[in-house]
Write an enzyme that holds these catalytic residues in place. Structure first.
Site, short mmCIF file in Angstrom:
data_model
loop_
_atom_site.label_atom_id
_atom_site.label_comp_id
_atom_site.label_asym_id
_atom_site.label_seq_id
_atom_site.Cartn_x
_atom_site.Cartn_y
_atom_site.Cartn_z
N HIS A 39 -13.28 -2.91 57.31
CA HIS A 39 -11.95 -2.74 56.71
C HIS A 39 -11.69 -1.25 56.62
CE1 HIS A 39 -8.60 -2.97 53.97
NE2 HIS A 39 -8.61 -4.28 54.03
N ARG A 66 -1.08 -0.44 51.95
CA ARG A 66 -0.32 0.06 53.10
C ARG A 66 0.90 -0.81 53.37
NH1 ARG A 66 -4.41 -0.30 57.29
NH2 ARG A 66 -5.67 -1.34 55.72
#
Lengths: 240, 555
Positions: free
Chosen positions: B326, B346
């Site tokens: 990740h 994000r």
């Protein structure tokens, strides 16, 4: 003290931390000062079977009762989230044998009657705020219990949302309420019955049932890599 | 609190923020997306999977001769925990229609659907029910529900994200079942984030071309897992849950069917025999193998037990060469090293920026590409920020979220993240987070078809333990979806099939055969698997445990 500067396990690499004394289940160990209670126990030599879960504060498996030096108060926290202090005493409570009645969510009404029937003890809340004070998530536990008593399920659901069901509140409650199980019932009632439902989801589920996308899906499944790749590159991207 | 020496870099992030905010608000592309060729190059040069020692050939079993992740090869080229000769398989402790191994999301969904389809079942789990990566997922679950979206677009996104290696029938199942899964969860009482009209709030995720990410604040996995666990516990008459009892080998019968398992009681150290007409492996992934020494976002129990069980019995693996890192794991403060910083940060507009405060990659490239770009920024380009313990990371500019969507957005939509950092006196509404890629997901696993069947009769796999759904790279929000879609499918199929199964005599001959194959391949090792728990005991401690006995990592 065997050595005063050491490195710990792969899980929590610390380079040059100072060692401090902590009492694990009453027994003194020297551990690096920047470890959490969980990694300090591992550092001390414990192999955890119970009392370790996600190790990121999401699962409630690692309830620890502790007392700081020169303090009479028993505090509680998550072993994976609480950094050790010099001379602290810690003990793990990895299981809460709390009441969890069974129910059929389809048969319930989203009202105070469901809560009164399944968790009648909620009505005995003394408003002592012990639950709120002890919650490691800083949830306003007593406020959601009071919301439940008033039958305000929306408020109960909202205030309790971040609960990780560690069970510390139930262990502290003088009225024997199982706050976290009751709150989950409240959230389920809210999610199923009370939250407003828009039309999109139902419509899409119907379309799929009617086979609207089946032909397109078969084409995509048969497409070779090159075709798929081209169609992928040609996608329009919705802007943020 | 960040150390003083980082202040200068933090100031730069603040200085560039207004200009970045302006572009983000304009609706223009904030950074160019990479072409397929650029993606390939950055992956090849910087993704950990492409390092020379990442893969090695496995010398036994169904995938013999194939190159797979080295740590997994080690795990599979290991001895059984048990000696088959010690077991009297006529003494059965539990007899059941369906056995679910694993108490996470896939296991719970499978149990509920198996029950609905008339089975009585046992759920055996190594730790507590709900102790699983399912509980920890933060950002969301994908489902093509909005009018501008469709399962076909979701299919294309998932296929492309997985570099076109996914099994088409599995991606079809994933994307086609998705809206129905949301409907099912809603009906069970999961509280999803909704807009004032009651439609779901949806966000973009890395590699998705539509806003398709449904969330429950940033406790999405927990919100779902809590409800599934509660529902399983509402049916104690049909679903018997056995906790702290990992499966250590599958059982087979003399007709070659999988027929249950051997459980090991972690506390009393007894073995118990479960005979089952259908067996579902839902044991999750492998983050706790700490592949290439990476920190991990994964649960304590994520040690790939199911892979070992299935492989030893003869099932085959798919895409066991692709590890998902990740892009945004915490790298500071030290105490939360490796922790997941949800992609939703994000999705809400947070941007990765380097030590100069510059945005250096489109924030939502597929995870492997984003990961490789972060590593490039921190290594070749030397634009990372060093931590006091010598780690390195890039900033994830979270205050930008508040600037874009208004004050209070973070505390409303990212309460878990806010709380996580607040514990260490970092206010992410005002200061960015420091992040570096962390070991996150097992892209491959035991190969299944769209009914969750394996090549072994009687054995089903669902969730992270399975392989083929995500090709070599999973997109955000497709794993929570995966365990629901395939958990449900496995439960249905296992229950229906169990009605007709006639079991023969139980056997552990497959374990004997596997041991023989190890020997014939010249593999001499003291390794034992499944390992069940990661090994965090210090060597210094071990050297003083003079009467302790270790079986693999277990004391």
């Amino acid at each position: 003290m065997r050595r005063d500067r050491v490195s710990s396990s792969k899980e929590n690499e610390t380079t040059q931390a100072k060692l401090i004394p902590v009492y694990i289940m009453g027994k003194r160990y020297q551990v690096p000062e920047d470890l959490t209670i969980m990694t300090a126990m591992e550092y001390a030599g414990y192999q955890l079977k119970r009392g370790a879960g996600c190790r990121e504060g999401f699962c409630g498996a690692c309830v620890t009762v502790y007392r700081s030096a020169d303090d009479y108060k028993l505090k509680a926290g998550l072993a994976c989230q609480t950094v050790v202090e010099p001379e602290m005493y810690v003990a793990q409570i990895p299981f809460t044998p709390a009441n969890k009645p069974t129910y059929d969510i389809k048969e319930l009404q989203p009202s105070i009657s469901a809560i009164q029937t399944i968790y009648p003890e909620v009505m005995r809340c003394l408003s002592c705020n012990s639950c709120t004070k002890v919650c490691p998530q800083n949830i306003e536990v007593m406020d959601y219990i009071q919301a439940a008593v008033r039958g305000d399920i929306a408020k109960l659901a909202d205030l309790s949302f971040d609960c990780i069901m560690c069970g510390i509140c139930a262990m502290r409650c003088p009225a024997e309420i199982v706050q976290y199980n009751m709150a989950l019932l409240g959230r389920r009632l809210y999610g199923k019955y009370l939250s407003k439902k828009g039309p999109y989801l139902e419509k899409r589920v119907e379309e799929i049932k009617e086979g609207k996308y089946e032909q397109g899906m078969q084409e995509l499944m048969r497409a070779d890599r090159e075709t798929l790749s081209r169609r992928y590159d040609e996608r329009d991207i919705e802007s943020g | 609190m960040y150390p003083d020496y980082m202040r200068e870099s933090l100031k730069k992030v603040e200085r560039t923020r207004p200009a970045r905010l302006k572009i983000a608000r304009s609706g223009e592309k904030i950074f160019p997306l990479m072409s397929a060729k650029e993606r390939e190059e950055v992956l090849k040069d910087f993704h950990p999977d492409y390092k020379p020692d990442s893969l090695r050939e496995i010398r036994v079993g169904a995938n013999k001769g194939e190159k797979i992740t080295s740590e997994v090869a080690n795990l599979l080229e290991s001895h059984s925990r048990i000696n088959p000769d010690d077991f009297d398989l006529s003494r059965i402790d539990y007899d059941t229609d369906v056995l679910v191994i694993g108490g996470g999301g896939a296991g719970a969904a499978a149990a509920l659907l198996a029950r609905e389809n008339g089975a009585r079942l046992i759920m055996a789990t190594k730790l507590r029910m709900g102790d699983a990566n399912s509980m920890m997922s933060q950002g969301g679950i994908q489902a093509a529900v909005n009018p501008n979206d469709s399962p076909l677009i979701h299919y294309l996104d998932a296929m492309g994200g997985g570099h076109f290696d996914s099994k088409p029938e599995l991606v079809r199942a994933l994307t086609r079942d998705a809206p129905g899964v949301i409907r099912w969860l809603e009906d069970l009482g999961v509280m999803f984030d909704r807009d004032p009209d009651g439609n779901m709030v949806t966000k973009l995720g890395g590699g998705t071309s539509r806003k398709r990410m449904h969330s429950a604040r940033d406790y999405t996995g927990a919100a779902i897992m809590r409800v599934l666990r509660d529902e399983v516990r509402n049916h104690p008459e049909d679903i018997q849950v056995i906790e702290f009892s990992p499966a250590v080998e599958l059982l087979m019968d003399d007709k070659g069917q999988v027929a249950g398992t051997l459980l090991y009681n972690l506390e009393t150290e007894e073995y118990e025999i479960v005979r089952a007409k259908s067996t579902i492996i839902a044991t999750g992934g492998y983050g706790r193998l700490h592949i290439k020494d990476f920190a991990t976002t994964n649960h304590y129990g994520a040690t790939a037990d199911g892979l070992v069980l299935g492989y030893r019995a003869g099932a085959n693996l798919l895409y066991m060469d692709a590890v998902q890192y990740h892009p945004t794991g915490a790298v500071y403060p030290e105490q939360i090293m490796g922790f997941l910083i949800t992609e939703k940060v994000r999705g809400l507009g947070g941007q990765p920026v380097n030590k100069h405060g510059q945005l250096f990659v489109f924030p939502l490239e597929p995870r492997d590409v984003e990961t490789a770009s972060f590593i490039r920024e921190c290594t070749e380009r030397d634009n990372g920020i060093k931590t006091p313990t010598g780690k390195v990371g890039v900033w994830l500019d979270s205050p930008l979220i508040e600037a874009i969507s208004g004050e209070g957005t973070i505390r409303r939509d990212l309460p878990a993240m806010y709380r996580q950092y607040d514990r260490f006196e970092i206010d992410i509404t005002r200061e960015p987070m420091l992040v570096f890629p962390t070991l996150h997901y097992q892209n491959g696993g035991l190969e299944i078809n769209d009914k969750c069947e394996t090549k072994l009769r009687g054995l089903y796999v669902a969730g992270e333990a399975s392989g083929g759904v995500h090709g070599r790279n999973r997109l955000m929000g497709n794993s929570v979806l995966d365990y629901n879609v395939f958990g449900r499918r496995a439960g249905i199929r296992a229950a229906v099939a169990a009605r007709k199964v006639k079991l023969g005599k139980l056997t552990l001959d497959h374990v004997r055969r596997y041991e023989k194959a190890l020997k014939e391949a010249g593999i001499r090792t003291s390794r034992i698997s499944p390992i069940l728990l990661p090994d965090y005991t210090r060597p210094e401690t071990k050297s003083r445990q003079l009467t302790a006995h270790y079986e693999g990592t277990l004391r």
